[in-house]
Design a protein around this motif. Structure first.
Motif, PDB file in Angstrom:
ATOM      1  N   ILE A  23       0.857  -1.183   0.000  1.00 36.70           N
ATOM      2  CA  ILE A  23       0.000   0.000   0.000  1.00 36.70           C
ATOM      3  C   ILE A  23       0.893   1.232   0.000  1.00 36.70           C
ATOM      4  CG2 ILE A  23      -1.812   1.264   1.214  1.00 36.70           C
ATOM      5  CD1 ILE A  23      -2.702  -1.411   2.436  1.00 36.70           C
ATOM      6  N   ASN A  24       0.726   2.063  -1.034  1.00 33.51           N
ATOM      7  CA  ASN A  24       1.577   3.245  -1.215  1.00 33.51           C
ATOM      8  C   ASN A  24       0.782   4.528  -1.027  1.00 33.51           C
ATOM      9  OD1 ASN A  24       4.245   2.224  -2.134  1.00 33.51           O
ATOM     10  ND2 ASN A  24       2.947   1.205  -3.633  1.00 33.51           N
ATOM     11  N   ASP A  25       0.244   4.727   0.149  1.00 35.27           N
ATOM     12  CA  ASP A  25      -0.486   5.962   0.430  1.00 35.27           C
ATOM     13  C   ASP A  25      -0.255   6.320   1.887  1.00 35.27           C
ATOM     14  OD1 ASP A  25      -2.238   8.050   0.883  1.00 35.27           O
ATOM     15  OD2 ASP A  25      -3.894   7.128  -0.194  1.00 35.27           O
ATOM     16  N   ARG A  26       0.451   7.386   2.127  1.00 32.63           N
ATOM     17  CA  ARG A  26       0.761   7.749   3.512  1.00 32.63           C
ATOM     18  C   ARG A  26      -0.272   8.681   4.115  1.00 32.63           C
ATOM     19  NH1 ARG A  26       5.427  12.084   4.164  1.00 32.63           N
ATOM     20  NH2 ARG A  26       4.342  13.784   3.188  1.00 32.63           N
ATOM     21  N   ASN A  27      -1.208   9.176   3.308  1.00 30.48           N
ATOM     22  CA  ASN A  27      -2.137  10.205   3.785  1.00 30.48           C
ATOM     23  C   ASN A  27      -3.512   9.707   4.182  1.00 30.48           C
ATOM     24  OD1 ASN A  27      -0.255  12.321   3.375  1.00 30.48           O
ATOM     25  ND2 ASN A  27      -0.654  12.170   1.187  1.00 30.48           N
ATOM     26  N   SER A  28      -3.837   8.464   3.863  1.00 31.20           N
ATOM     27  CA  SER A  28      -5.191   8.006   4.180  1.00 31.20           C
ATOM     28  C   SER A  28      -5.166   6.584   4.708  1.00 31.20           C
ATOM     29  CB  SER A  28      -6.085   8.103   2.943  1.00 31.20           C
ATOM     30  OG  SER A  28      -5.570   7.296   1.909  1.00 31.20           O
ATOM     31  N   GLU A  29      -6.297   6.180   5.216  1.00 30.75           N
ATOM     32  CA  GLU A  29      -6.477   4.835   5.730  1.00 30.75           C
ATOM     33  C   GLU A  29      -7.017   3.981   4.592  1.00 30.75           C
ATOM     34  OE1 GLU A  29      -9.755   3.656   8.685  1.00 30.75           O
ATOM     35  OE2 GLU A  29      -8.004   4.060   9.928  1.00 30.75           O
ATOM     36  N   LEU A  30      -6.302   2.919   4.238  1.00 28.97           N
ATOM     37  CA  LEU A  30      -6.736   2.032   3.168  1.00 28.97           C
ATOM     38  C   LEU A  30      -6.862   0.611   3.696  1.00 28.97           C
ATOM     39  CD1 LEU A  30      -4.557   3.100   0.107  1.00 28.97           C
ATOM     40  CD2 LEU A  30      -6.993   3.450   0.412  1.00 28.97           C
ATOM     41  N   PHE A  31      -7.939  -0.051   3.329  1.00 31.07           N
ATOM     42  CA  PHE A  31      -8.156  -1.450   3.642  1.00 31.07           C
ATOM     43  C   PHE A  31      -8.029  -2.240   2.345  1.00 31.07           C
ATOM     44  CE2 PHE A  31     -10.409   0.656   7.027  1.00 31.07           C
ATOM     45  CZ  PHE A  31     -10.340  -0.195   8.113  1.00 31.07           C
ATOM     46  N   ALA A  32      -7.185  -3.251   2.317  1.00 37.83           N
ATOM     47  CA  ALA A  32      -7.083  -4.152   1.173  1.00 37.83           C
ATOM     48  C   ALA A  32      -7.443  -5.555   1.660  1.00 37.83           C
ATOM     49  CB  ALA A  32      -5.678  -4.126   0.598  1.00 37.83           C
ATOM     50  N   TYR A  33      -8.525  -6.107   1.134  1.00 36.32           N
ATOM     51  CA  TYR A  33      -8.989  -7.440   1.517  1.00 36.32           C
ATOM     52  C   TYR A  33      -8.770  -8.406   0.370  1.00 36.32           C
ATOM     53  CZ  TYR A  33     -11.563  -5.528   5.497  1.00 36.32           C
ATOM     54  OH  TYR A  33     -11.902  -4.927   6.679  1.00 36.32           O
ATOM     55  N   TYR A  34      -8.336  -9.619   0.686  1.00 38.69           N
ATOM     56  CA  TYR A  34      -8.294 -10.691  -0.290  1.00 38.69           C
ATOM     57  C   TYR A  34      -9.152 -11.812   0.269  1.00 38.69           C
ATOM     58  CZ  TYR A  34      -6.788 -13.750  -3.949  1.00 38.69           C
ATOM     59  OH  TYR A  34      -6.791 -14.561  -5.065  1.00 38.69           O
ATOM     60  N   VAL A  35     -10.256 -12.092  -0.415  1.00 37.92           N
ATOM     61  CA  VAL A  35     -11.195 -13.125   0.019  1.00 37.92           C
ATOM     62  C   VAL A  35     -11.010 -14.335  -0.890  1.00 37.92           C
ATOM     63  CG1 VAL A  35     -13.621 -13.725   0.327  1.00 37.92           C
ATOM     64  CG2 VAL A  35     -12.812 -11.426   0.907  1.00 37.92           C
ATOM     65  N   PHE A  36     -10.827 -15.484  -0.284  1.00 42.11           N
ATOM     66  CA  PHE A  36     -10.676 -16.726  -1.038  1.00 42.11           C
ATOM     67  C   PHE A  36     -12.072 -17.256  -1.363  1.00 42.11           C
ATOM     68  CE2 PHE A  36      -6.887 -16.029   1.375  1.00 42.11           C
ATOM     69  CZ  PHE A  36      -5.854 -16.401   0.520  1.00 42.11           C
ATOM     70  N   ASP A  37     -12.409 -17.251  -2.643  1.00 45.69           N
ATOM     71  CA  ASP A  37     -13.773 -17.545  -3.085  1.00 45.69           C
ATOM     72  C   ASP A  37     -14.071 -19.026  -3.299  1.00 45.69           C
ATOM     73  OD1 ASP A  37     -14.763 -14.925  -3.112  1.00 45.69           O
ATOM     74  OD2 ASP A  37     -13.880 -14.545  -5.081  1.00 45.69           O
ATOM     75  N   ASN A  38     -13.078 -19.897  -3.187  1.00 40.34           N
ATOM     76  CA  ASN A  38     -13.278 -21.294  -3.582  1.00 40.34           C
ATOM     77  C   ASN A  38     -14.161 -22.109  -2.650  1.00 40.34           C
ATOM     78  OD1 ASN A  38     -11.641 -20.730  -5.716  1.00 40.34           O
ATOM     79  ND2 ASN A  38      -9.812 -21.642  -4.822  1.00 40.34           N
ATOM     80  N   PHE A  39     -14.142 -21.810  -1.366  1.00 42.57           N
ATOM     81  CA  PHE A  39     -14.866 -22.639  -0.405  1.00 42.57           C
ATOM     82  C   PHE A  39     -15.616 -21.776   0.603  1.00 42.57           C
ATOM     83  CE2 PHE A  39     -11.181 -25.157  -1.715  1.00 42.57           C
ATOM     84  CZ  PHE A  39     -11.810 -26.315  -2.166  1.00 42.57           C
ATOM     85  N   THR A  40     -16.651 -22.373   1.181  1.00 39.30           N
ATOM     86  CA  THR A  40     -17.394 -21.766   2.281  1.00 39.30           C
ATOM     87  C   THR A  40     -17.176 -22.649   3.507  1.00 39.30           C
ATOM     88  OG1 THR A  40     -19.046 -20.860   0.785  1.00 39.30           O
ATOM     89  CG2 THR A  40     -19.703 -21.112   3.073  1.00 39.30           C
ATOM     90  N   TYR A  41     -16.952 -22.006   4.648  1.00 49.00           N
ATOM     91  CA  TYR A  41     -16.662 -22.726   5.884  1.00 49.00           C
ATOM     92  C   TYR A  41     -17.666 -22.334   6.964  1.00 49.00           C
ATOM     93  CZ  TYR A  41     -12.104 -23.219   3.619  1.00 49.00           C
ATOM     94  OH  TYR A  41     -11.097 -23.492   2.737  1.00 49.00           O
ATOM     95  N   THR A  42     -17.933 -23.263   7.874  1.00 47.18           N
ATOM     96  CA  THR A  42     -18.699 -22.944   9.076  1.00 47.18           C
ATOM     97  C   THR A  42     -17.684 -22.755  10.202  1.00 47.18           C
ATOM     98  OG1 THR A  42     -19.089 -25.313   9.405  1.00 47.18           O
ATOM     99  CG2 THR A  42     -20.868 -24.042   8.390  1.00 47.18           C
ATOM    100  N   ASP A  43     -17.246 -23.843  10.822  1.00 50.99           N
ATOM    101  CA  ASP A  43     -16.201 -23.766  11.843  1.00 50.99           C
ATOM    102  C   ASP A  43     -14.856 -23.861  11.142  1.00 50.99           C
ATOM    103  OD1 ASP A  43     -18.207 -23.665  13.686  1.00 50.99           O
ATOM    104  OD2 ASP A  43     -17.939 -25.716  14.402  1.00 50.99           O
ATOM    105  N   VAL A  44     -13.976 -22.897  11.435  1.00 48.27           N
ATOM    106  CA  VAL A  44     -12.691 -22.855  10.733  1.00 48.27           C
ATOM    107  C   VAL A  44     -11.636 -22.226  11.627  1.00 48.27           C
ATOM    108  CG1 VAL A  44     -13.111 -20.612   9.625  1.00 48.27           C
ATOM    109  CG2 VAL A  44     -11.584 -22.267   8.522  1.00 48.27           C
TER     110      VAL A  44
END
Length: 178
Positions: A23-44
């Motif tokens: 992340i190359n931004d020193r002036n703001s708050e940035l959220f970068a999410y990577y969601v793994f789409d292959n599976f759905t879990y209940t207890d993990v």
């Protein structure tokens, strides 16, 4: 990846067997999410080893039960603070980040260091361990996210440092909780 903030300042890629967030931004708050789409879990249970290669003003997150309606997020900051959130995207209870718990731990290695984090979503129990030690377990009965995808996130806080936030995830182990 899902980016909250200016996408042009975020790069998520892989190299040398690692997932790398920059992340190359020193002036703001940035959220970068990577969601793994292959599976759905209940207890993990999610275990990751994160290496901080850039500025220290950041946090990493482990995410479980991610859906369009919301998710649980275990956020660990490089400054020694951590929190557990329920993120409600549809305003079912309270839209946005809902802090379920926050604390501080000297187990978090600040600066350019390596940390191992374990987040567990089992039934209504949410647990976080930092570098081999349990720091918090709570029962969550309000939001009741019961299943979903898993993910990783990096958050950049505003800073006077000119260097980017660079976090390498060395591993992500997905398992059934004990």
């Amino acid at each position: 990846p899902k980016i909250f903030g200016d996408r042009s300042n975020v790069n998520v890629n892989t190299g040398n067997g690692k997932m790398i967030f920059e992340i190359n931004d020193r002036n703001s708050e940035l959220f970068a999410y990577y969601v793994f789409d292959n599976f759905t879990y209940t207890d993990v249970q999610l275990e990751t080893t994160a290496i901080n290669r850039g500025k220290s003003n950041n946090s990493v997150s482990l995410i479980c039960r991610y859906t369009n309606a919301g998710w649980y997020e275990f956020r660990i900051a490089n400054n020694g603070l951590y929190a557990i959130y329920a993120h409600d995207t549809i305003g079912r209870i309270s839209e946005g980040d809902n802090q379920l718990y926050n604390g501080a731990s000297n187990l978090i290695k600040g600066g350019r260091n390596t940390n191992t984090y374990v987040a567990t979503c089992k039934g209504n129990e949410l647990s976080l361990s930092i570098n081999g030690k349990s720091v918090h377990t709570r029962n969550e009965n309000l939001f009741q996210f019961s299943e979903g995808k898993i993910g990783l996130s990096v958050l950049s806080f505003p800073s006077y440092q000119d260097e980017p936030v660079i976090v390498e995830f060395e591993s992500l182990i997905i398992s059934a909780p004990e």
